[in-house]
Enzyme design. Structure first.
Site, short mmCIF file in Angstrom:
data_model
loop_
_atom_site.label_atom_id
_atom_site.label_comp_id
_atom_site.label_asym_id
_atom_site.label_seq_id
_atom_site.Cartn_x
_atom_site.Cartn_y
_atom_site.Cartn_z
N HIS A 139 35.31 30.85 40.42
CA HIS A 139 36.06 29.99 41.34
C HIS A 139 35.46 28.59 41.39
O HIS A 139 36.18 27.59 41.40
CB HIS A 139 36.06 30.58 42.76
CG HIS A 139 36.81 31.88 42.89
ND1 HIS A 139 36.18 33.09 43.09
CD2 HIS A 139 38.14 32.15 42.85
CE1 HIS A 139 37.09 34.05 43.17
NE2 HIS A 139 38.28 33.51 43.04
N ASP A 181 43.85 35.38 35.11
CA ASP A 181 45.15 35.96 35.50
C ASP A 181 46.22 35.23 34.70
O ASP A 181 46.94 34.37 35.22
CB ASP A 181 45.37 35.79 37.00
CG ASP A 181 44.35 36.57 37.80
OD1 ASP A 181 44.43 37.80 37.83
OD2 ASP A 181 43.44 35.95 38.39
N ARG A 239 36.92 41.72 42.14
CA ARG A 239 36.98 43.20 42.17
C ARG A 239 35.83 43.84 41.41
O ARG A 239 35.63 45.05 41.52
CB ARG A 239 38.32 43.69 41.63
CG ARG A 239 39.48 43.39 42.58
CD ARG A 239 40.77 44.06 42.15
NE ARG A 239 41.79 43.99 43.18
CZ ARG A 239 42.77 43.08 43.22
NH1 ARG A 239 42.86 42.16 42.28
NH2 ARG A 239 43.66 43.09 44.20
O1 PAF Z 1 44.66 34.63 42.06
C1 PAF Z 1 44.55 34.75 43.28
O2 PAF Z 1 43.45 34.77 43.83
C2 PAF Z 1 45.80 34.92 44.12
O3 PAF Z 1 46.78 35.65 43.47
C3 PAF Z 1 46.37 33.58 44.64
C4 PAF Z 1 46.86 32.71 43.49
C5 PAF Z 1 45.31 32.84 45.42
C6 PAF Z 1 47.56 33.85 45.57
O4 PAF Z 1 47.19 34.64 46.66
#
Ligand code: PAF
Length: 302
Positions: free
Chosen positions: A33, A154, A191
Site C-alpha cells: 500500500h 488485483d 489476507r
Molecule cells: O482493493 C481494495 O482494497 C478494495 O477492493 C477497494 C478498491 C479499496 C474498494 O473497497
C-alpha cells in the site's frame, strides 16, 4: 496528517487540498500500500508536476463481501494503518464508519460493473465487483481526486475500475501500482496474515508456478494449453509435503485488455498469445483465498 471520519467534514476540508491523489484501501496496510502512495506521487509529479496532496481511504466495504466471506474477521488495525500513512507522508486519511457510508434506511443504488467483471473473480464472487464499483464511485464523489492509484495485484479489479472511470467520465487519472512481493516471492496481501507458517510455505507454489510458466514461455513454449498445464501442475505440486490443502480456483492465461481466455473454450475464440498476455491465478490455501497475476514477460520495473 488529518484523519477524517465523516463525509461532511471531508467536504468542508476539500478545497484546502488542491489537486488530490487518492489511494483507496481496506486498511490492514502493508508495504504494498505504501508503494502505491509512492508510485502515485512519483508518476503524477513526473507527468504533470501538480499533485498538491495525497489521501488514503481506509474502509472495509461490506457491499463487496458475500455473506459467507471474511467481512467480519477482516483485520482492522486502524492505529497501525495511521502510523504507516503518517510515515509515508500522506496528508489525509479518510476512515468513515459503515453507517457513514451506507446510511441506515437509505435506498441504495448500485452499479453494473460491466463485461470485464464477468469472469474469474466476478464469477466466483457474485456481486463483488458491483460492490467495489459502488464504494469506489462513492469515494470518488466524496474526495473528488484528480488521480487514484490501485494495485496490479488485483488485476481484474484494476481493469474494471479503469472501465468504470472511463465509461462514466469521472475525469480521474487511474495509476497502476506494480505488485509488491515479500522476499520469498509471495505477493503482499492483507489476507496473508491469515496463513499459518505451513500454509504460507504451501502458498509459495503460487509465485513458483508463475515463474515456471514465464520460464516455459521464454524457453519457447508457445502453446497456451501447454503453458496453462505448467502453471496448474506447479500450483498443485506440494513441495512442502505438509498436506496443507490447496484448491485451485482458476489458473489461466488471458488477454490483458479483455481478460478473455486465450485457451479457447465454450463461446470463446482463440486469441493470440503475446508477451503481455496475463497469467491469472486464484487459489484457496486452507480457508484463505489468494490471488496473483503477472505478464508472461514481466517488464523490468515490475
Ligand atoms: O482493493 C481494495 O482494497 C478494495 O477492493 C477497494 C478498491 C479499496 C474498494 O473497497
Amino acid at each position: 496528517m488529518r484523519v477524517i471520519r465523516t463525509i461532511e467534514e471531508m467536504r468542508r476540508l476539500r478545497p484546502e487540498l488542491g489537486r488530490l491523489g487518492l489511494v483507496p484501501t481496506m486498511g490492514a496496510l502493508h508495504a504494498g500500500h505504501v508503494s502505491l502512495v509512492e508510485v502515485m506521487r512519483d508518476r503524477v509529479k513526473r507527468a504533470t508536476g501538480v499533485l498538491d496532496s495525497t489521501a488514503v481511504s481506509v474502509f472495509v466495504n461490506p457491499t463487496q463481501f458475500a455473506p459467507h466471506e471474511d467481512f467480519h474477521r477482516y483485520p482492522r488495525p486502524l492505529e497501525d494503518d495511521l502510523a504507516m500513512c503518517e510515515g509515508a507522508g500522506v496528508d489525509l486519511v479518510f476512515a468513515p464508519s459503515v453507517e457513514e457510508m451506507y446510511r441506515p434506511g437509505e435506498v441504495r443504488v448500485s452499479m453494473d460493473p460491466g463485461m470485464l467483471a464477468r469472469r474469474w473473480e466476478g464469477e466466483l464472487r457474485p456481486g463483488h465487483f458491483a460492490g467495489v464499483c459502488q464504494v469506489v464511485a462513492k469515494l470518488f464523489n466524496i474526495l473528488t481526486p484528480s488521480w487514484a492509484c490501485f494495485g496490479e495485484k488485483d488485476f481484474q479489479q484494476l481493469a474494471v475500475l479503469r472501465a468504470m472511470t472511463g465509461s462514466l467520465d469521472y475525469g480521474i487519472g487511474i495509476v497502476a501500482g506494480p505488485t509488491r512481493r515479500d522476499a520469498d516471492g509471495l505477493a503482499m496481501s492483507s489476507r496473508n496474515r491469515y496463513l499459518s507458517p505451513a500454509q504460507r510455505a504451501r502458498a509459495l507454489a503460487i509465485p513458483r508456478a508463475i515463474r515456471a510458466t514465464q520460464k516455459a514461455y521464454a524457453d519457447g513454449e508457445k502453446s497456451v494449453q501447454a503453458l496453462e498445464r505448467v502453471l496448474r501442475e506447479a500450483l498443485l505440486r506440494d513441495e512442502t509435503s505438509s498436506g496443507v490443502e490447496v484448491e485451485l480456483q482458476y489458473a489461466v492465461i488471458v488477454d490483458p485488455e479483455t481478460l478473455e481466455p486465450l485457451a479457447g473454450g465454450e463461446g470463446t475464440e482463440l486469441r493470440t498469445l503475446a508477451d503481455e498476455s496475463r497469467i491469472l491465478v486464484a487459489v484457496k490455501v486452507g480457508t484463505t483465498r489468494l490471488i496473483d497475476n503477472a505478464a508472461l514477460v514481466q517488464l523490468p520495473n515490475h
